[in-house]
Design a protein around this motif. Structure first.
Motif, PDB file in Angstrom:
ATOM      1  N   ARG A 267       0.829  -1.207   0.000  1.00 40.71           N
ATOM      2  CA  ARG A 267       0.000   0.000   0.000  1.00 40.71           C
ATOM      3  C   ARG A 267       0.859   1.250   0.000  1.00 40.71           C
ATOM      4  O   ARG A 267       0.578   2.222  -0.716  1.00 40.71           O
ATOM      5  CB  ARG A 267      -0.926  -0.006   1.216  1.00 40.71           C
ATOM      6  CG  ARG A 267      -1.945   1.135   1.214  1.00 40.71           C
ATOM      7  CD  ARG A 267      -2.593   1.290   2.565  1.00 40.71           C
ATOM      8  NE  ARG A 267      -1.607   1.660   3.581  1.00 40.71           N
ATOM      9  CZ  ARG A 267      -1.121   2.899   3.730  1.00 40.71           C
ATOM     10  NH1 ARG A 267      -1.515   3.868   2.936  1.00 40.71           N
ATOM     11  NH2 ARG A 267      -0.227   3.156   4.659  1.00 40.71           N
ATOM     12  N   ARG A 268       1.925   1.262   0.796  1.00 44.24           N
ATOM     13  CA  ARG A 268       2.815   2.432   0.828  1.00 44.24           C
ATOM     14  C   ARG A 268       3.485   2.644  -0.536  1.00 44.24           C
ATOM     15  O   ARG A 268       3.642   3.773  -0.999  1.00 44.24           O
ATOM     16  CB  ARG A 268       3.880   2.268   1.909  1.00 44.24           C
ATOM     17  CG  ARG A 268       3.367   2.471   3.326  1.00 44.24           C
ATOM     18  CD  ARG A 268       4.532   2.700   4.293  1.00 44.24           C
ATOM     19  NE  ARG A 268       5.437   1.549   4.305  1.00 44.24           N
ATOM     20  CZ  ARG A 268       5.336   0.530   5.145  1.00 44.24           C
ATOM     21  NH1 ARG A 268       4.342   0.504   6.036  1.00 44.24           N
ATOM     22  NH2 ARG A 268       6.196  -0.465   5.102  1.00 44.24           N
ATOM     23  N   SER A 271       1.105   4.298  -3.032  1.00 43.41           N
ATOM     24  CA  SER A 271       0.870   5.725  -2.807  1.00 43.41           C
ATOM     25  C   SER A 271       1.984   6.586  -3.394  1.00 43.41           C
ATOM     26  O   SER A 271       1.778   7.767  -3.674  1.00 43.41           O
ATOM     27  CB  SER A 271       0.741   6.009  -1.304  1.00 43.41           C
ATOM     28  OG  SER A 271       1.951   5.686  -0.629  1.00 43.41           O
ATOM     29  N   TRP A 276      -0.250   4.181 -10.521  1.00 39.07           N
ATOM     30  CA  TRP A 276      -1.503   3.739  -9.914  1.00 39.07           C
ATOM     31  C   TRP A 276      -2.533   4.855 -10.020  1.00 39.07           C
ATOM     32  O   TRP A 276      -2.261   6.015  -9.692  1.00 39.07           O
ATOM     33  CB  TRP A 276      -1.254   3.386  -8.448  1.00 39.07           C
ATOM     34  CG  TRP A 276      -2.477   2.864  -7.728  1.00 39.07           C
ATOM     35  CD1 TRP A 276      -3.344   1.935  -8.178  1.00 39.07           C
ATOM     36  CD2 TRP A 276      -2.947   3.270  -6.439  1.00 39.07           C
ATOM     37  NE1 TRP A 276      -4.332   1.705  -7.247  1.00 39.07           N
ATOM     38  CE2 TRP A 276      -4.118   2.521  -6.172  1.00 39.07           C
ATOM     39  CE3 TRP A 276      -2.501   4.179  -5.485  1.00 39.07           C
ATOM     40  CZ2 TRP A 276      -4.836   2.670  -4.996  1.00 39.07           C
ATOM     41  CZ3 TRP A 276      -3.221   4.318  -4.304  1.00 39.07           C
ATOM     42  CH2 TRP A 276      -4.365   3.567  -4.065  1.00 39.07           C
ATOM     43  N   GLY A 278      -5.367   5.022  -8.311  1.00 38.04           N
ATOM     44  CA  GLY A 278      -6.069   5.238  -7.055  1.00 38.04           C
ATOM     45  C   GLY A 278      -7.410   4.553  -6.928  1.00 38.04           C
ATOM     46  O   GLY A 278      -8.104   4.743  -5.924  1.00 38.04           O
TER      47      GLY A 278
END
Length: 344
Positions: A267-268, A271, A276, A278
């Motif tokens: 996940r990190r 971000s 990505w 989102g």
């Protein structure tokens, strides 16, 4: 002798002046209507228009015949052929300008990329069909100016049915590709810019003609495929409805791996990744083997190119995390004997 020479020079000057006036008028129209793509495209018609005007004036005034002292119709016939060919050229350029303007106008009022690609494909194939039709009519018109062609016209029409049957049998493959190209254009199965997979080869549709389709592969090679392939065989179209894709990787890790911590690291990493979009992501244990856990990490991307880059980044980041933080979580091959069995 002087009058024919003056007439010839006057025809040349009138032709050049007319082309310049038309070009200036189109430039002013384009400046007054900057949002209309038709006027800049029509400027490409200047050369065939000048040729049409030149041939017409030479036929009307006959300065070449008087200058060369020719009394037969050879020069006049040659000028007539030039005029017919120039009219065909002008028609092709005009059709290209009109269809290009329609596409440009559609791109300004529509934000849906898939619909723009569909219209682009349809107009491109329509232009090729119309161009072929115009040139066939032009060539037929030029042939009919010969007396011999007119005298044998009746016999040609009488045998046209037999010739058509023979040509149809001989050109089954060509005709099949022709109608397959029309079907692709108006059935919306594949469009220019789509990402497709053909026989395991992934590529982007770069060009669609009436007989073949060109794919640009990831290593910049071009794969040429008959359009009939896309009618008679299954293929993958990754961007037919939505250009977004799911980028995913499989990892084999040791059974002792802390999956929750790996999921948080994933996940990190997302971000911080520009690929990505989102929308969606997950990391799950999807299978087990006697020696490993099978982990699938997936995330959505806006385009196929972003999906490929995101897939590489996911794999690199997760493997680096396990190598640096939890080397024992990497799969191991045990070749020695295990501890002795203490059971009864």
């Amino acid at each position: 002798m002087l009058w024919p020479l003056v007439s010839l020079l006057a025809v040349g000057l009138v032709t050049l002046a007319a082309g310049w006036v038309v070009d200036q008028a189109l430039q002013r129209a384009a400046a007054r209507h900057p949002d209309a793509p038709l006027w800049p495209l029509l400027r490409r018609c200047r050369a065939p228009l000048q040729l049409v005007l030149l041939a017409t004036l030479l036929l009307a005034l006959r300065p070449v015949e008087h200058l060369l002292d020719l009394t037969d119709d050879r020069v006049r016939h040659a000028l007539l052929l030039v005029l017919i060919a120039a009219l065909g050229w002008l028609t092709v350029r005009g059709l290209a300008a009109v269809l290009g303007a329609v596409l440009g106008r559609y791109e300004t009022v529509t934000e849906d990329a898939s619909r723009i690609r569909r219209v682009h494909t349809q107009l491109g194939l329509l232009r090729r069909v119309l161009d072929a039709l115009v040139w066939v009519v032009t060539l037929a018109s030029m042939l009919l100016t010969f007396t011999a062609m007119r005298t044998i016209g009746a016999s040609l029409l009488a045998s046209a049915g037999i010739i058509g049957i023979v040509a149809g049998i001989a050109a089954q493959s060509t005709l099949g590709n022709f109608f397959a190209g029309l079907q692709i254009a108006f059935s919306d199965t594949v469009r220019i810019g789509d990402t497709v997979v053909v026989d395991g080869q992934q590529g982007t549709v770069e060009e669609i003609t009436l007989s073949y389709l060109v794919l640009q592969l990831w290593d910049h090679r071009r794969l040429v495929v008959p359009v009939s392939y896309f009618v008679g065989k299954p293929f993958e179209n990754w961007t037919r409805r939505d250009p977004g894709l799911l980028a995913w990787v499989l990892l084999h890790v040791d059974h002792t791996t802390a999956v929750d911590e790996l999921r948080e690291e994933f996940r990190r990493g997302l971000s911080l990744s520009p690929g990505w979009d989102g929308r969606e992501w997950y990391l799950q244990v999807v299978d087990t083997t006697p020696s490993t856990l099978v982990v699938r990490a997936a995330a959505t991307a806006a385009t196929p190119d972003d999906a490929a880059e995101l897939r590489f980044a996911i794999r690199e980041r997760l493997v680096a995390h396990l190598r640096d933080r939890h080397p024992a979580a990497l799969p191991r091959i045990r070749t020695g004997d295990g501890p002795p069995d203490d059971g009864p």
